[in-house]
Design an enzyme around this catalytic site. Structure first.
Site, PDB file in Angstrom:
ATOM      1  CB  THR B  40      -2.336  24.853  -3.729  1.00  0.00           C
ATOM      2  OG1 THR B  40      -2.501  26.124  -3.601  1.00  0.00           O
ATOM      3  CG2 THR B  40      -3.722  24.612  -4.059  1.00  0.00           C
ATOM      4  CB  SER B  45     -10.730  17.437  -2.912  1.00  0.00           C
ATOM      5  OG  SER B  45     -11.229  18.699  -2.949  1.00  0.00           O
ATOM      6  CB  ILE B  47     -10.557  14.022  -6.082  1.00  0.00           C
ATOM      7  CG1 ILE B  47     -11.312  14.489  -4.878  1.00  0.00           C
ATOM      8  CG2 ILE B  47     -11.466  13.255  -7.086  1.00  0.00           C
ATOM      9  CD1 ILE B  47     -11.665  13.367  -4.142  1.00  0.00           C
ATOM     10  CG  HIS B  49     -11.028  15.906 -10.445  1.00  0.00           C
ATOM     11  ND1 HIS B  49     -12.399  15.964  -9.754  1.00  0.00           N
ATOM     12  CD2 HIS B  49     -10.596  16.687 -10.016  1.00  0.00           C
ATOM     13  CE1 HIS B  49     -12.357  16.642  -8.736  1.00  0.00           C
ATOM     14  NE2 HIS B  49     -11.050  17.324  -8.538  1.00  0.00           N
ATOM     15  CB  ILE B 339      -1.576  24.672 -11.644  1.00  0.00           C
ATOM     16  CG1 ILE B 339      -0.724  25.047 -12.577  1.00  0.00           C
ATOM     17  CG2 ILE B 339      -1.652  23.119 -11.652  1.00  0.00           C
ATOM     18  CD1 ILE B 339      -0.837  24.660 -14.317  1.00  0.00           C
ATOM     19  CB  SER B 341      -9.492  21.932  -9.043  1.00  0.00           C
ATOM     20  OG  SER B 341      -9.699  20.620  -8.844  1.00  0.00           O
ATOM     21  CB  CYS B 403       1.905   8.651  15.786  1.00  0.00           C
ATOM     22  SG  CYS B 403       0.380   8.810  15.154  1.00  0.00           S
ATOM     23  CB  CYS B 405      -3.976   8.771  16.341  1.00  0.00           C
ATOM     24  SG  CYS B 405      -4.208   9.383  18.028  1.00  0.00           S
ATOM     25  CB  CYS B 445       3.324  11.601  18.277  1.00  0.00           C
ATOM     26  SG  CYS B 445       2.339  12.459  17.083  1.00  0.00           S
TER      27      CYS B 445
HETATM   28  C1  LIG Z   1      -9.795  23.612  -2.114  1.00  0.00           C
HETATM   29  C2  LIG Z   1      -9.007  22.909  -3.297  1.00  0.00           C
HETATM   30  C3  LIG Z   1      -9.311  21.636  -3.855  1.00  0.00           C
HETATM   31  C4  LIG Z   1      -8.581  21.053  -4.800  1.00  0.00           C
HETATM   32  N1  LIG Z   1      -9.071  19.703  -5.089  1.00  0.00           N
HETATM   33  C5  LIG Z   1      -8.086  18.956  -6.032  1.00  0.00           C
HETATM   34  C6  LIG Z   1      -8.652  17.891  -6.375  1.00  0.00           C
HETATM   35  O1  LIG Z   1      -9.518  16.980  -5.716  1.00  0.00           O
HETATM   36  N2  LIG Z   1      -8.184  17.205  -7.506  1.00  0.00           N
HETATM   37  C7  LIG Z   1      -7.084  17.934  -8.233  1.00  0.00           C
HETATM   38  O2  LIG Z   1      -6.583  17.288  -9.200  1.00  0.00           O
HETATM   39  N3  LIG Z   1      -6.798  19.072  -7.869  1.00  0.00           N
HETATM   40  C8  LIG Z   1      -7.511  19.808  -6.858  1.00  0.00           C
HETATM   41  N4  LIG Z   1      -7.169  21.007  -6.445  1.00  0.00           N
HETATM   42  C9  LIG Z   1      -5.949  21.721  -7.358  1.00  0.00           C
HETATM   43  C10 LIG Z   1      -4.463  21.265  -6.870  1.00  0.00           C
HETATM   44  O3  LIG Z   1      -4.437  21.149  -5.291  1.00  0.00           O
HETATM   45  C11 LIG Z   1      -3.554  22.247  -7.320  1.00  0.00           C
HETATM   46  O4  LIG Z   1      -3.941  22.335  -8.716  1.00  0.00           O
HETATM   47  C12 LIG Z   1      -2.206  21.783  -7.093  1.00  0.00           C
HETATM   48  O5  LIG Z   1      -1.849  21.410  -5.793  1.00  0.00           O
HETATM   49  C13 LIG Z   1      -1.281  22.989  -7.452  1.00  0.00           C
HETATM   50  O6  LIG Z   1       0.120  22.869  -7.362  1.00  0.00           O
HETATM   51  P1  LIG Z   1       1.373  23.714  -7.806  1.00  0.00           P
HETATM   52  O7  LIG Z   1       2.414  23.076  -7.725  1.00  0.00           O
HETATM   53  O8  LIG Z   1       1.114  24.428  -9.159  1.00  0.00           O
HETATM   54  O9  LIG Z   1       1.027  24.772  -6.790  1.00  0.00           O
HETATM   55  P2  LIG Z   1       1.427  24.855  -5.137  1.00  0.00           P
HETATM   56  O10 LIG Z   1       1.424  23.733  -4.375  1.00  0.00           O
HETATM   57  O11 LIG Z   1       0.870  26.084  -4.488  1.00  0.00           O
HETATM   58  O12 LIG Z   1       3.118  25.151  -5.253  1.00  0.00           O
HETATM   59  C14 LIG Z   1       3.674  26.501  -5.569  1.00  0.00           C
HETATM   60  C15 LIG Z   1       4.945  26.458  -4.705  1.00  0.00           C
HETATM   61  O13 LIG Z   1       5.690  27.785  -5.304  1.00  0.00           O
HETATM   62  C16 LIG Z   1       6.075  28.155  -4.017  1.00  0.00           C
HETATM   63  N5  LIG Z   1       6.429  29.515  -4.295  1.00  0.00           N
HETATM   64  C17 LIG Z   1       5.797  30.594  -4.571  1.00  0.00           C
HETATM   65  N6  LIG Z   1       6.459  31.836  -4.654  1.00  0.00           N
HETATM   66  C18 LIG Z   1       7.682  31.400  -4.507  1.00  0.00           C
HETATM   67  C19 LIG Z   1       8.762  32.337  -4.825  1.00  0.00           C
HETATM   68  N7  LIG Z   1       8.702  33.537  -4.994  1.00  0.00           N
HETATM   69  N8  LIG Z   1       9.938  31.634  -4.658  1.00  0.00           N
HETATM   70  C20 LIG Z   1       9.978  30.243  -4.415  1.00  0.00           C
HETATM   71  N9  LIG Z   1       8.871  29.560  -4.356  1.00  0.00           N
HETATM   72  C21 LIG Z   1       7.925  30.049  -4.333  1.00  0.00           C
HETATM   73  C22 LIG Z   1       5.087  28.194  -2.804  1.00  0.00           C
HETATM   74  O14 LIG Z   1       5.837  27.839  -1.553  1.00  0.00           O
HETATM   75  C23 LIG Z   1       4.775  26.712  -3.360  1.00  0.00           C
HETATM   76  O15 LIG Z   1       5.285  25.463  -2.602  1.00  0.00           O
HETATM   77  C24 LIG Z   1      -7.529  21.572  -5.194  1.00  0.00           C
HETATM   78  C25 LIG Z   1      -7.282  22.769  -4.954  1.00  0.00           C
HETATM   79  C26 LIG Z   1      -7.778  23.431  -3.722  1.00  0.00           C
HETATM   80  C27 LIG Z   1      -7.386  24.818  -3.366  1.00  0.00           C
END
Ligand SMILES: Cc1cc2nc3c(=O)[nH]c(=O)nc-3n(C[C@H](O)[C@H](O)[C@H](O)COP(=O)(O)OP(=O)(O)OC[C@H]3O[C@@H](n4cnc5c(N)ncnc54)[C@H](O)[C@@H]3O)c2cc1C
Ligand SMILES: Cc1cc2nc3c(=O)[nH]c(=O)nc-3n(C[C@H](O)[C@H](O)[C@H](O)COP(=O)(O)OP(=O)(O)OC[C@H]3O[C@@H](n4cnc5c(N)ncnc54)[C@H](O)[C@@H]3O)c2cc1C
Lengths: 325, 512
Positions: B40, B45, B47, B49, B339, B341, B403, B405, B445
């Site tokens: 994710t 986005s 941002i 926040h 976790i 947004s 690249c 662009c 590229c």
């Molecule tokens: C549409 C959208 C808009 C958003 N906009 C914002 C914003 O503007 N501002 C903001 O603050 N937040 C925003 N968020 C939220 C933010 O993107 C997420 O909260 C954040 O990226 C979560 O990070 P994470 O590390 O918890 O999860 P992830 O980035 O999903 O990382 C989890 C990792 O675990 C790994 N994994 C999963 N299972 C296993 C396994 N069995 N073994 C080993 N590895 C594994 C995955 O491969 C992945 O790399 C948004 C989210 C979305 C979807």
């Protein structure tokens, strides 16, 4: 800082013809700047024949056609720099460029011919939904991989778009042992030359599906299939007409866009329709002393026409320079 | 034996690793993908926040406000882009009047500074393209934008140089309580063998419920909530200059329009609850929903300048809040789950909090060698002409544009590949340098970047992938057939020899 009477941006057929024509009109101080490692432009990867029927009255391959002009450039002792990317041009015709050997350098030009060619439309600009796996290429990128690098980007292929590039690549991939399942065209009629439809599709039994587009791409890592559907008069997919194709590669041949970042940043007026600069009969842009020719002005089907207009542009640039000498 | 194993190298896991690397601890990050930032964290986005949206008293409110306050200083330490552009929540004539007041109140309770409600006139001055229907807006000057890839990658790199280990292409498959000489710990099972640790951080994004439920009786349930986006060409990059939100509803913050730190315009996201935790495909329905909703607060959005569309999955836990820390029934197991947004904004605060919890638990000492500074990839385009000339003199690869662009040089790409936790794929290079992120979307590229990857990693070009795993870019090398031993060439040689023989035989026959 370097100084040249005429600097030409891009060493494809347009740039080379403009240089040759300016030289023949009496200008000696000419520099061609080309970002690739050889002159010739997109022709270097067009290894099929069909070039030059009008201009040279014989049928040549792309590289052969390019070589004719490369020879003319060399015979005339016209200077060129390769691997050299032009980054910026000021309205006062100060050019900033970079390459490995000379580093970043500036050239003041008395006149300029823009001949940067065009780029391909991508999936993003088409809004095709689905996953974003490996195996989606523009036809031109695939053409470079196959013809220059000898690398096959796919084995079971669907082509979207029936412009000449798409048709030529359908045949090319078939000749290299791939299976081309279909060429889909969203319009009710192909945009390609009739001879290409016959020689590239019919002769190889490749179906051309008109009024059809890609509505989904499957496969998380590598393309595993695409879904095609018929479209209505408004080009909207018709529900219920979906057909699935098992393939590992989607080639996009959905149009070319003149490459005008430099032109736009200089402040030259851009034609909204052609997406190239607005030019006079002499191919002068709205900035005096800045000319443009070839695909950078509008997308040409035939390189012969590119050469023809570039010869005019090169001559006009020469006249501009002489008038100010 | 590790002190901490972190499952997942998204922004949460990498932030935890980075703050843990400030302690004298043996840290291992396990990631099933080939690189950091493949979940994710790569599709959102972007941002930071301000923090007025979260329910007061929630973990989301706490960590968002803290994280947002930390972000600017962190961006300087890690040498990543950060822009405090400010955000506007726009109320249109058709929205409920009390909507903005509610947000303002929440924001004040959460401790967000500088909030005010501004009228139509000022709003129009700030954003000329605001819709005619816009009545007023909540102005949050502390709202900011960031690059989610660079944030995640920089946290990971900094963790790695401070001693944290990373293993990619390693999928965690199970967790078992484990008795160790030093006390209770966990056996972390993966497809590449088992690892032992005193503590585990569960930062597995949309899969975090799976790991939590393996060890705790208080079950979690995460629904992937997909958001689709359009990204527009830099040519229209000044279309808006702040982040413009619609008034939020039950499904989230609505469709926003914002600048990105790299000067593009982002439009999205949608909100669809789905089942498939891998379902990051955009759909016709999703893209249509953006078209339909985006124009509510901003008029004439140049969607015809779209260069790409993509989708990401919010990890939406049923409790509608972050789940952070040790469950009562699983000591030594730390959740970093649900976790959704504002997870990106909160990441520094969450990472720091988890590091402190574990440091307390294991009585960790500070790492005396911890070095918080990371240098980003040197960008020649940030230099003036003279500096750039000097640079190219020292290393000519900075003179070669790869690249077109985004004007990315070969030098930057080599740096991306050879630095700690370097890029191994086309997407890895793209997320580190932006090569391939511009308007031609890598058409120009990608063959060149593949060549550089092959050269630097010393593998054949046909083995380069788009994003690891089975994402091969090339299915056959036509030149392979041209080696001396190849069947094809042998066949041709035989054919030629046969023909010569036949010709010779023919001549003999003629002579006779
Ligand atoms: C549409 C959208 C808009 C958003 N906009 C914002 C914003 O503007 N501002 C903001 O603050 N937040 C925003 N968020 C939220 C933010 O993107 C997420 O909260 C954040 O990226 C979560 O990070 P994470 O590390 O918890 O999860 P992830 O980035 O999903 O990382 C989890 C990792 O675990 C790994 N994994 C999963 N299972 C296993 C396994 N069995 N073994 C080993 N590895 C594994 C995955 O491969 C992945 O790399 C948004 C989210 C979305 C979807
Ligand atoms: C796949 C394909 C098949 C075709 N088939 C046929 C055919 O069968 N018959 C036919 O007659 N025509 C054919 N054409 C058309 C013909 O090839 C083109 O019309 C012609 O090459 C256009 O010439 P040009 O010089 O305008 O552009 P290009 O050939 O594209 O040359 C532009 C040059 O400018 C350089 N450049 C761009 N930007 C910069 C910069 N910033 N700095 C430095 N250099 C720069 C580029 O590297 C390039 O070398 C085909 C084209 C394609 C793509």
């Amino acid at each position: 800082m370097l100084n040249y009477d005429l600097v030409i941006i891009g060493g494809g057929p347009a740039g080379m013809a403009a240089a040759v024509s300016a030289k023949d009109s009496g200008i000696d101080s000419i520099l061609i700047l080309e970002r690739d490692d050889k002159l010739g432009g997109i022709l270097n990867q067009c290894i099929h024949n069909g070039f030059g029927l009008h201009h040279f009255k014989e049928e040549l391959t792309g590289p052969e056609y390019a070589q004719r002009y490369i020879d003319m450039v060399k015979e005339r002792g016209i200077e060129y720099r390769l691997d050299c990317m032009v980054l910026e041009i000021s309205p006062e015709r100060l050019i900033t460029a970079t390459n490995k050997k000379d580093g970043i350098f500036q050239v003041q030009a008395g006149a300029i011919v823009l001949a940067m060619g065009c780029r391909e439309r991508t999936r993003g600009s088409l809004n095709i939904p689905g996953y974003r796996p490996a195996g989606i290429y523009t036809a031109g990128t695939a053409q470079k991989l196959v013809n220059i690098d000898g690398l096959m980007p796919g084995k079971r292929i669907v082509v979207l778009g029936s412009g000449d590039v798409g048709l030529i690549m359908a045949r090319r991939m078939t000749l290299e042992g791939a299976e081309v399942l279909a060429v889909a065209e969203i319009m009710p009629k192909s945009g390609g030359l009739q001879r290409n439809i016959v020689q590239c599709l019919n002769d190889f039994g490749i179906p051309l599906l008109l009024s059809t587009t890609v509505v989904d791409i499957q496969g998380k890592e590598r393309v595993e299939g695409v879904t095609l559907a018929k479209v209505d008069e408004k080009l909207k997919p018709i529900p219920g007409t979906e057909t699935h194709y098992d393939c590992d590669c989607l080639l996009l041949s959905t149009g070319l866009i003149p490459e005008n970042e430099l032109t736009r940043n200089m402040g030259a007026e851009i034609d909204r329709k052609t997406r190239g600069p607005v030019v006079t009969k002499e191919f002068e842009t709205t900035i005096p002393g800045v000319f443009a020719a070839g695909n950078v002005v509008s997308v040409h089907g035939l390189v012969d026409d590119v050469s023809k207009e570039a010869l005019i542009a090169g001559k006009a640039a020469a006249e501009y320079i002489k008038a100010r000498a | 034996m590790y002190d901490v194993i972190i499952i997942g190298a998204g922004v949460s896991g990498c932030a935890a690793a980075r703050y843990l690397s400030a302690y004298d601890a043996k840290v291992l990050v396990l990631e099933r993908a080939e690189d950091v930032c493949c979940g994710t964290s790569k599709a959102n986005s972007a941002i930071v926040h301000a923090g007025f949206d979260a329910v007061p008293g929630s973990l989301m409110a706490k960590y968002n406000v803290e994280g947002s306050l930390m972000m600017e200083a962190l961006s300087r330490e890690l040498d990543i882009p950060y822009k405090r552009c400010g955000s506007l929540v726009v109320r249109t004539e058709s929205d409920p009047r009390e909507g903005l007041e509610e947000l303002l109140e929440r924001g004040r309770k959460n401790g967000v500074e500088g909030l005010e409600i501004i009228g139509r006139e000022r709003l129009r001055e700030m954003e000329p393209n605001i819709s005619d229907d816009a009545a007023e807006a909540l102005w949050a000057p502390t709202g900011a934008i960031i690059c989610p890839f660079e944030l995640t990658i920089a946290l990971a790199e900094n963790a790695a140089v401070n001693g944290a280990e990373f293993r990619f292409d390693t999928e965690v498959t199970g967790l078992e309580p484990f008795k160790t000489a030093d006390g209770d710990g966990w056996l972390v099972k993966t497809d590449k063998g088992d690892f032992e640790a005193l503590t585990v951080i569960n930062a597995a994004g949309v899969y975090a419920d799976k790991f939590h439920n393996m060890v705790s009786e208080k079950k979690l349930h995460i629904t992937p909530r997909r958001g689709d986006y359009y990204l527009l060409d830099r040519e229209v990059g000044d279309f808006v200059s702040h982040t413009i939100f619609q008034l939020p509803d039950d499904m989230g913050k609505g469709v926003l329009v914002s600048q990105t730190v790299h000067g593009n315009i982002i439009v999205g996201p949608t909100a669809f609850n789905i089942e498939d935790k891998e379902g990051v495909n955009t759909t016709a329905e999703g893209l249509a929903a953006i078209n339909q909703k985006a124009g509510k607060c901003v008029k004439n959005i140049p969607l015809n300048q779209t260069i790409t569309s993509f989708a990401g999955l919010r990890a939406q836990e049923d409790g509608k809040d972050f789940v952070i820390g040790e469950p009562d029934d699983a000591p030594g197991f730390y959740d970093c789950a649900g976790i959704a947004s504002p997870g990106l904004s909160s990441a520094p605060a969450i990472g720091k909090a988890l590091a402190e919890m574990i440091a307390g638990k294991l009585d960790l000492k500070k790492n005396p060698d911890f070095w918080p500074i990371r240098h980003g990839i040197l960008k020649p385009s940030d230099l003036d002409l003279e500096q750039r000339t000097e640079l190219i003199k020292k290393d000519s690869s900075y003179g070669q544009i790869i690249c077109r662009c985004e004007s990315i040089t070969e030098g930057e790409i080599i740096d991306a590949i050879t630095r700690p936790l370097g890029a191994k794929s086309l997407d890895g290079v793209k997320r580190r340098t932006r090569a391939g992120m511009g308007r031609c979307q890598a058409g120009f590229c990608s063959p060149k970047v593949m060549e550089i990857l092959a050269r630097e990693l010393k593998v054949p070009m046909s083995e380069i992938t788009k994003s690891g795993g089975g994402s091969k870019l090339i299915l056959e090398n036509l030149k392979d057939g041209l080696s001396e031993e190849s069947e094809g060439l042998k066949a041709i040689a035989k054919w030629a020899a046969d023909r010569e023989k036949a010709e010779a035989a023919g001549k003999e026959a003629e002579n006779a």
